[in-house]
Design an enzyme around this catalytic site. Structure first.
Site, PDB file in Angstrom:
ATOM      1  N   ASP A 173      92.196 -36.407 -77.363  1.00 37.51           N
ATOM      2  CA  ASP A 173      92.595 -35.452 -76.224  1.00 37.51           C
ATOM      3  C   ASP A 173      94.172 -35.833 -75.687  1.00 37.51           C
ATOM      4  O   ASP A 173      94.974 -35.549 -76.639  1.00 37.51           O
ATOM      5  CB  ASP A 173      91.506 -35.776 -75.183  1.00 37.51           C
ATOM      6  CG  ASP A 173      91.843 -34.686 -73.937  1.00 37.51           C
ATOM      7  OD1 ASP A 173      91.481 -33.542 -74.127  1.00 37.51           O
ATOM      8  OD2 ASP A 173      92.416 -35.195 -72.822  1.00 37.51           O
ATOM      9  N   HIS A 189      83.434 -32.529 -77.065  1.00 40.46           N
ATOM     10  CA  HIS A 189      84.705 -32.683 -77.162  1.00 40.46           C
ATOM     11  C   HIS A 189      85.065 -34.321 -77.124  1.00 40.46           C
ATOM     12  O   HIS A 189      85.851 -34.773 -77.598  1.00 40.46           O
ATOM     13  CB  HIS A 189      85.400 -32.100 -75.751  1.00 40.46           C
ATOM     14  CG  HIS A 189      86.482 -32.602 -75.443  1.00 40.46           C
ATOM     15  ND1 HIS A 189      87.729 -32.346 -76.313  1.00 40.46           N
ATOM     16  CD2 HIS A 189      87.030 -33.474 -74.503  1.00 40.46           C
ATOM     17  CE1 HIS A 189      88.831 -32.908 -75.702  1.00 40.46           C
ATOM     18  NE2 HIS A 189      88.455 -33.411 -74.681  1.00 40.46           N
TER      19      HIS A 189
END
Length: 304
Positions: free
Chosen positions: A99, A283
């Site tokens: 991320d 994610h």
């Protein structure tokens, strides 16, 4: 088990979780996470003969949280990585990020390739510097309510996420879109009736304790530098990321739609050694599918 310590660099204290001995591998977390998101990788890398180090990046966890927004620019974040490599007695490291940590990792490899033996981005691919400031581009693509634009006003998202930290983190980590979203960021997601299988209650509790202590402002300040970073990196327009590289993403990760690993992204990473799709994965890649991620990381490291 990892050990924990504080190091002083660039005028701030950084908290490190570290395990093992050998060549240095840095693990950079994303938003809203901390070094705890690398708990499965620290052990696997240490057992394979590496010195695995996961800092709480500035603004997070047990690390210092400078108050000024401009102290979270990409130059500050890359500066922390470079200083940490040298503080740990090394000239080079493999830099792995997830991320926002991926953005820091890619930029470390771009700005200081000499200190990066290899670079791995998880979830977020290398993002070429565009023709428009990023927040203008996201507003044009997704509208003014896009989360990165919503994060810009100091104090707003900070208060929203801080109001119910366990609830906000549960919603964000579970990641199921709410059929009728409520205002804010966490309100876009359903509050799950049960935690995802990858997130035991005791691990969620660690994150809740850490964000209860730190708040969310430090992490949100990364987003508040997006346009500043774009302005200040004009000299690196179209510059290649030259170290050996790997990209890993979950097949169900929404980031793939925002920032695809397309021809433009591949063009700036001439030494991309693989792009790995992780099945049944959203994610939170290295937490959701640690075995797949660890296997990919160790394979990449072996080839350096």
């Amino acid at each position: 088990m990892p050990s924990n310590r504080i190091v002083r660099l660039n005028g701030i204290d950084l908290h490190l979780a570290e395990q093992g001995e050998g060549p240095l591998v840095l693990l950079l977390h994303g938003f809203p996470e901390t070094s705890h998101s690398w708990r499965h990788q620290l052990e696997a890398l240490a057992e394979a003969g590496y010195h695995a180090v996961a800092p709480d990046q500035r603004g997070y966890g047990g690390s210092d949280r400078p108050s000024a927004i401009d102290q979270y620019s990409i130059f500050h974040l890359v500066g922390d990585v470079v200083a940490l490599i040298h503080e740990l007695g090394e000239e080079q490291a493999v830099v792995i990020g997830h991320d926002w940590g991926s953005i820091v990792a890619w930029n470390t490899a771009l700005l200081r390739p000499g200190v990066v033996r290899g670079v791995v981005g998880i979830s977020v691919p290398p993002i070429p510097r565009g023709a428009l400031p990023p927040l203008t581009a996201t507003e044009q693509r997704f509208g003014p309510d896009f989360y990165q634009n919503y994060f810009q006003e100091p104090g707003v998202a900070d208060a929203e996420l801080g109001k119910d930290i366990p609830g906000a983190l549960r919603r964000i980590y579970a990641g199921a879109p709410a059929p009728e979203p409520s205002p804010g960021f966490a309100g876009r997601f359903l509050d799950p009736s049960t935690l995802p299988a990858w997130l035991p209650a005791e691990d969620l509790a660690v994150f809740v304790d850490q964000f209860t202590a730190s708040g969310f402002t430090g992490g949100l300040n990364y987003y508040r530098n997006l346009d500043r970073n774009w302005e200040q990196t004009a000299a690196w327009q179209d510059a290649p990321i030259t170290p050996p590289a790997l990209y890993i993403s979950g097949e169900n990760d929404g980031v793939r739609h925002l920032y695809p690993l397309d021809a433009a992204a591949r063009a700036i990473v001439p030494n991309l050694r693989g792009a790995i799709d992780v099945p049944n994965c959203g994610h939170w890649t290295q937490q959701e599918q640690p075995d797949v991620v660890n296997t990919a990381l160790l394979e990449f490291l072996k080839g350096l």
